[in-house]
Enzyme design. Structure first.
Site, PDB file in Angstrom:
ATOM      1  N   TYR A 176      -8.648  37.419  61.517  1.00 14.86           N
ATOM      2  CA  TYR A 176      -8.135  38.026  60.288  1.00 14.86           C
ATOM      3  C   TYR A 176      -9.143  37.882  59.150  1.00 14.86           C
ATOM      4  CZ  TYR A 176      -4.642  39.156  56.676  1.00 14.86           C
ATOM      5  OH  TYR A 176      -3.948  39.724  55.632  1.00 14.86           O
ATOM      6  N   SER A 185      -7.444  41.198  51.449  1.00 14.83           N
ATOM      7  CA  SER A 185      -6.624  39.996  51.329  1.00 14.83           C
ATOM      8  C   SER A 185      -7.407  38.982  50.513  1.00 14.83           C
ATOM      9  CB  SER A 185      -6.357  39.431  52.728  1.00 14.83           C
ATOM     10  OG  SER A 185      -5.830  38.123  52.686  1.00 14.83           O
TER      11      SER A 185
END
Length: 260
Positions: free
Chosen positions: A155, A142
Site C-alpha cells: 500500500y 494517502s
C-alpha cells in the site's frame, strides 16, 4: 455551479470516498459516471444521483486493472457525453501483513489496482482532454504517500508511486491544459478502514480500541477520523480549479496526522 455539465468519471464510486465525491460533483452540476467492480451497486448509486440532483449519471462495470474494461468504459462515457473533463482514480483495496509474510500475489494485486488502475484510466482519458485542451486528473493517494506504517508495504509503495505518476502527467499535460493532483487522506471511516481494525489488532497483538486510538488516530490533533465529505471537498477543489497554477501537487487531509 462549479462543475456544470462537466463530464466526470470516478472509479470505485459505488461506495465510500468515491461515492461521496460523485455526489459532490453532481451537486455542482457535473455529469457523473460511477465506475465500479460491483455493477449492481454502481447502478444504484447512479440512480440515487439522478433522483437527488436531477443530473445525468451512468454506471460502468470496470475492473481498473483491465485495459479492455477501462477503455470500454471511457468509450461509453465519450459516446454518451462527448468527452471527459474530470477523472478521479479512486479504486483501491487494502491488504496488511508483515513483509516476510506478504504473498507475492497480494503484492502484485495491490500494485495493479492502485498503480495500474491510475495509469490505465489516465491513459484512456488523456487523449480526450488533450483534444479539448483542458482536463483534471485526480489520484486518491494517502498519508501513506508521504509516510510509512508497519504491515503496509504494498500500500505504501503504491501510494508513493502515485505522486510520481501525477508529476509526470502534469509535466506532459501542462501545455495541453491537463492538470493532475493527488489527494492524501488520513484514516477515513469506510469499510476499507473498518476491515483493517481487527486485522491490525491481530497482527500487532493489541485491542481494536488501541488500533483506533493509537495506531490510526494517535498522531492526529483531535483524535478524529477524516470524513468522506472532507475528501469530497478536496476533490471538488482540484476538479474546479481553473489554471495550471495548481498541478503536480498533493494535498493532505488528515486532522494533522501528517503535516508539511
Amino acid at each position: 455551479m462549479k462543475l456544470k455539465d462537466k463530464v466526470c468519471i470516478v472509479t470505485g464510486a459505488a461506495s465510500g470516498i468515491g461515492n461521496a465525491i460523485a455526489h459532490r460533483y453532481a451537486a455542482e452540476g457535473g455529469k457523473v459516471a460511477i465506475a465500479d467492480l460491483n455493477i449492481d451497486a454502481a447502478e444504484k448509486a447512479a440512480s440515487d444521483i439522478r433522483e437527488k440532483f436531477s443530473v445525468e449519471a451512468m454506471a460502468l462495470a470496470m475492473d481498473v486493472t483491465s485495459e479492455e474494461q477501462v477503455n470500454d468504459g471511457v468509450a461509453k462515457v465519450v459516446d454518451a457525453w462527448g468527452t471527459v473533463d474530470v477523472l478521479v482514480s479512486n479504486a483501491g483495496i487494502q491488504i496488511v501483513n508483515p513483509i516476510e509474510e506478504f504473498a507475492f500475489a497480494d503484492w502484485k494485486k495491490m500494485l495493479a489496482i492502485h498503480l495500474d488502475g491510475a495509469f490505465l484510466t489516465s491513459k484512456a482519458v488523456i487523449p480526450h482532454m488533450y483534444r479539448q485542451k483542458s482536463g483534471s486528473i485526480i489520484f486518491m493517494g494517502s498519508v501513506h504517500s508521504k509516510e510509512a506504517s508497519p504491515l503496509k508495504s504494498a500500500y505504501v509503495t503504491a501510494k508513493h508511486g502515485l505522486l510520481g505518476l501525477s508529476r509526470v502527467i502534469a509535466k506532459e499535460g501542462g501545455k495541453k491544459g491537463v492538470r493532475t493532483n493527488v489527494i492524501c487522506p488520513g484514516f477515513v471511516k469506510t469499510p476499507l478502514v473498518d476491515k483493517q481494525i481487527p486485522e491490525q489488532a491481530k497482527e500487532l497483538g493489541i485491542s481494536e480500541e488501541e488500533v483506533v486510538s493509537k495506531v490510526m488516530l494517535g498522531q492526529t490533533v483531535d483524535t478524529e477520523f477524516t470524513t468522506v465529505e472532507d475528501i469530497a471537498e478536496v476533490a471538488l477543489f482540484f476538479a474546479a480549479f481553473e489554471t495550471n497554477a495548481l498541478t503536480g501537487q498533493s494535498l493532505i487531509a488528515s486532522h494533522g496526522w501528517c503535516m508539511e
